[in-house]
Design an enzyme around this catalytic site. Structure first.
Site, PDB file in Angstrom:
ATOM      1  N   GLU A  44      -7.763  -1.575  11.416  1.00  0.00           N
ATOM      2  CA  GLU A  44      -6.318  -1.744  11.268  1.00  0.00           C
ATOM      3  C   GLU A  44      -5.653  -1.869  12.638  1.00  0.00           C
ATOM      4  O   GLU A  44      -5.916  -1.091  13.550  1.00  0.00           O
ATOM      5  CB  GLU A  44      -5.776  -0.524  10.517  1.00  0.00           C
ATOM      6  CG  GLU A  44      -4.279  -0.460  10.338  1.00  0.00           C
ATOM      7  CD  GLU A  44      -3.846   0.803   9.594  1.00  0.00           C
ATOM      8  OE1 GLU A  44      -2.672   0.897   9.255  1.00  0.00           O
ATOM      9  OE2 GLU A  44      -4.708   1.693   9.364  1.00  0.00           O
ATOM     10  N   LYS A 126      -0.001  -4.432   4.816  1.00  0.00           N
ATOM     11  CA  LYS A 126      -0.253  -3.195   4.093  1.00  0.00           C
ATOM     12  C   LYS A 126       0.772  -3.037   2.975  1.00  0.00           C
ATOM     13  O   LYS A 126       1.976  -3.211   3.187  1.00  0.00           O
ATOM     14  CB  LYS A 126      -0.180  -2.006   5.059  1.00  0.00           C
ATOM     15  CG  LYS A 126      -0.494  -0.662   4.424  1.00  0.00           C
ATOM     16  CD  LYS A 126      -0.224   0.510   5.368  1.00  0.00           C
ATOM     17  CE  LYS A 126      -1.271   0.663   6.417  1.00  0.00           C
ATOM     18  NZ  LYS A 126      -1.119   1.940   7.171  1.00  0.00           N
ATOM     19  N   CYS A 162      -5.959   0.576   4.890  1.00  0.00           N
ATOM     20  CA  CYS A 162      -5.827   2.034   4.983  1.00  0.00           C
ATOM     21  C   CYS A 162      -5.127   2.698   3.804  1.00  0.00           C
ATOM     22  O   CYS A 162      -5.754   3.020   2.811  1.00  0.00           O
ATOM     23  CB  CYS A 162      -5.131   2.402   6.297  1.00  0.00           C
ATOM     24  SG  CYS A 162      -5.445   4.117   6.792  1.00  0.00           S
TER      25      CYS A 162
END
Length: 584
Positions: A44, A126, A162
């Protein structure tokens, strides 16, 4: 069944160093290609480092990230790597979000891209944005609204970032709806004690929910107070571990996965949580599952004390090196805290880059001076003695201080001396305070709180003893000299600022104190709940009042490695001016 060779690059990156981070991606992609990878992944926000905090709100930094991504794609192709898909995290902005009150300016996004053929083939942001603990991602980012799926060698690979795995819903069930053969999540999830067990169970659960093999790629290294421990994991659709990377180490995990072939009429449209499937086909021709599959092995997790100690070493090394320092300076009292900090520093930087100073006063015991010198002998760090008594006498002659002011003057003289040496010689000063002391205000502002970094800031005193004992045992097991003198571990802790002083003159025994602090600081339990857990009410009242009134000191303490779920700093944010007391 097609075979996909996946390369997971568990590596470190530095916030803001776009060129060096891109160079690391290029280098590791070349290494992955040499090992026959079909798909390469990086953590990430690899390209920008993580977390970028308010840099995300600067349009200049966002545009620099986007430009670096395009340049990286072109460079990969120019060096003959364009036919290898590369997943890399970076900072982007939404092209569709309209400015509105409460939304971060410029609509930045925590994003990742698939680079292929010299181009940016696919981007996504995300979806779940964490807003707890050290995370402020609602402040910085707008969420993504797609379910990205990339077809590589005839396998559909769903992509996530994540928190998309840590929260229920969203991309995990959407991966099942998209009938992906692999779910790949790129992560920069900070370390905290015992998180490795939680992470493993999480990945197993999500693989079963997604109905496919799941790869969890983690970052390693450190950034300010955060440490990233790696521990990347691959599990099959039933949750069985296929591969696991070591903790606190850079590693390129390459393995073969036999996965379901992509369906000719794969699902499209909007699926779970309103996510729209965005599918990109890069290569249809599958690699057949023939011959012996390449396996990556399964690293054993570290035991609890070694894990925490490794985190402290990693955090200090990252802070010192990434901020351009080569050496550190520590005030050595012969006590347990400065001894543990010195051992951590020697392990992180090498003894030749660690400088210790003994600064005795009239109240310093002979055994403490001897213990400091013995620590230096055992570790090989640079050592000198500078007595503070002449300076102390000069101040006392001018001011005539008594009591606490006299005690604190000694600590402040030591702090001034350390900072003077830092300025003169270029060392970074380490503050030796532990979490127990910081909690109850048992530190002197501009004295023992002086420093640029606090390696054991998030370590309770009882853990300081345990880690010191572990480090000595580890040395003995390797046939080395234990770095910490036994006397530093066994003698009663003391600031030695007055005759016969010990910590328990003003504090409870540390095992009791730390148990109360863990309930109050780490778990936000109120006074009545702590008393109900079996602790004396008067002791709880006194301890909680010490914690509450020391907030102004903690605000002025340097950053330090976070190892708990709630360290002093961004995890725990309380007003300095505050008349609320749990105890009335």
């Amino acid at each position: 069944m097609p075979r996909l060779r996946l390369a997971l690059n568990q590596i470190d990156s530095t916030v803001g160093d776009l060129d060096a981070n891109a160079e690391a991606v290029l280098r590791q992609t070349r290494h992955s290609a040499d090992r026959g990878a079909h798909l390469v992944a990086f953590p990430e926000m690899m390209l920008t480092g993580y977390p970028v905090e308010d840099l995300a709100l600067r349009s200049s930094f966002v545009e620099a990230s986007r430009a670096a991504l395009r340049a990286l794609a072109a460079r990969l192709a120019a060096e003959g790597l364009g036919g290898l898909p590369v997943v890399v995290g970076y900072l982007d902005r939404s092209a569709t979000a309209r400015p509105k009150y409460g939304q971060p300016a410029g609509a930045p996004q925590n994003a990742a891209a698939v680079l292929y053929g010299g181009e940016v083939a696919l981007t996504f942001a995300k979806h779940h944005l964490p807003n707890y603990g050290v995370f402020d991602e609602f402040r910085y980012f707008v969420p993504g609204d797609t379910m990205p799926v990339v077809r590589v060698r005839g396998v559909d690979v769903a992509l996530a970032i994540c928190e998309d795995l840590w929260q229920d819903g969203g991309r995990v069930p959407a991966a099942r709806s998209a009938r992906a053969g692999l779910l790949l999540s790129v992560n920069a999830s900070p370390y905290e004690r015992d998180k490795d067990d939680t992470r493993l169970e999480l990945v197993r659960k999500r693989a079963q929910e997604a109905g496919c093999t799941t790869a969890y790629l983690a970052m390693t290294g450190g950034q300010d107070e955060l440490v990233f421990d790696g521990d990347s994991i691959v599990v099959d659709r039933d949750g069985a571990v296929v591969a696991r990377a070591p903790q606190f180490a850079e590693e390129c995990v390459v393995l073969d996965l036999d996965l379901p072939a992509a369906e000719p009429e794969a699902p499209t449209g909007v699926v779970d949580d309103g996510l729209r499937i965005e599918r990109v086909v890069l290569s249809e021709e599958p690699v057949p599952s023939e011959g012996t599959a390449l396996s990556a092995g399964r690293a054993e997790p570290l035991d609890d004390d070694e894990e925490v100690y490794s985190a402290l070493v990693t955090g200090l090394r990252a802070y010192v090196t990434k901020n351009g320092f080569r050496s550190v300076l520590i005030g050595l009292s012969g006590g347990i805290d400065s001894s543990l900090v010195a051992a951590i520093a020697c392990d992180a930087l090498g003894a030749d880059n660690v400088h210790g100073v003994s600064m005795p006063s009239r109240y310093s015991s002979e055994h403490s001076k001897d213990d400091a010198a013995e620590l230096a002998r055992r570790t090989g760090l640079h050592y000198r003695t500078v007595a503070i008594e002449p300076m102390f006498d000069a101040y006392m002659g001018a001011l005539g201080l008594t009591g606490l002011a006299e005690e604190n003057l000694q600590s402040r003289l030591r702090g001034t001396l350390l900072m003077a040496l830092s300025n003169q010689e270029g060392h970074l000063v380490l503050a030796p305070g532990n979490k127990s002391e910081l909690a109850v205000g048992y530190s002197t502002l501009y004295g023992d709180s002086v420093g640029a970094y606090g390696p054991i800031k998030d370590v309770y005193k009882t853990s300081v003893f345990r880690l010191s004992e572990w480090r000595n045992r580890a040395a003995e097991a390797r046939g080395q000299t234990p770095p910490i003198p036994e006397n530093s571990i066994t003698k009663p802790p003391s600031a030695e600022l007055r005759p016969g002083q010990v910590d328990t003159d003003s504090l409870p025994d540390y095992p009791v104190l730390d148990a109360i602090l863990a309930l109050y600081v780490d778990r936000d339990r109120g006074a009545d709940e702590i008393v109900a857990a079996g602790y004396d009410r008067d002791l709880v009242t006194r301890t909680l009042r010490m914690v509450d009134t020391a907030e102004y000191k903690r605000r002025q303490y340097p950053p330090g490695t976070k190892i708990s779920a709630k360290g002093f700093g961004k995890d725990r944010r309380l007003p300095v001016t505050n008349r609320w007391r749990e105890t009335g």
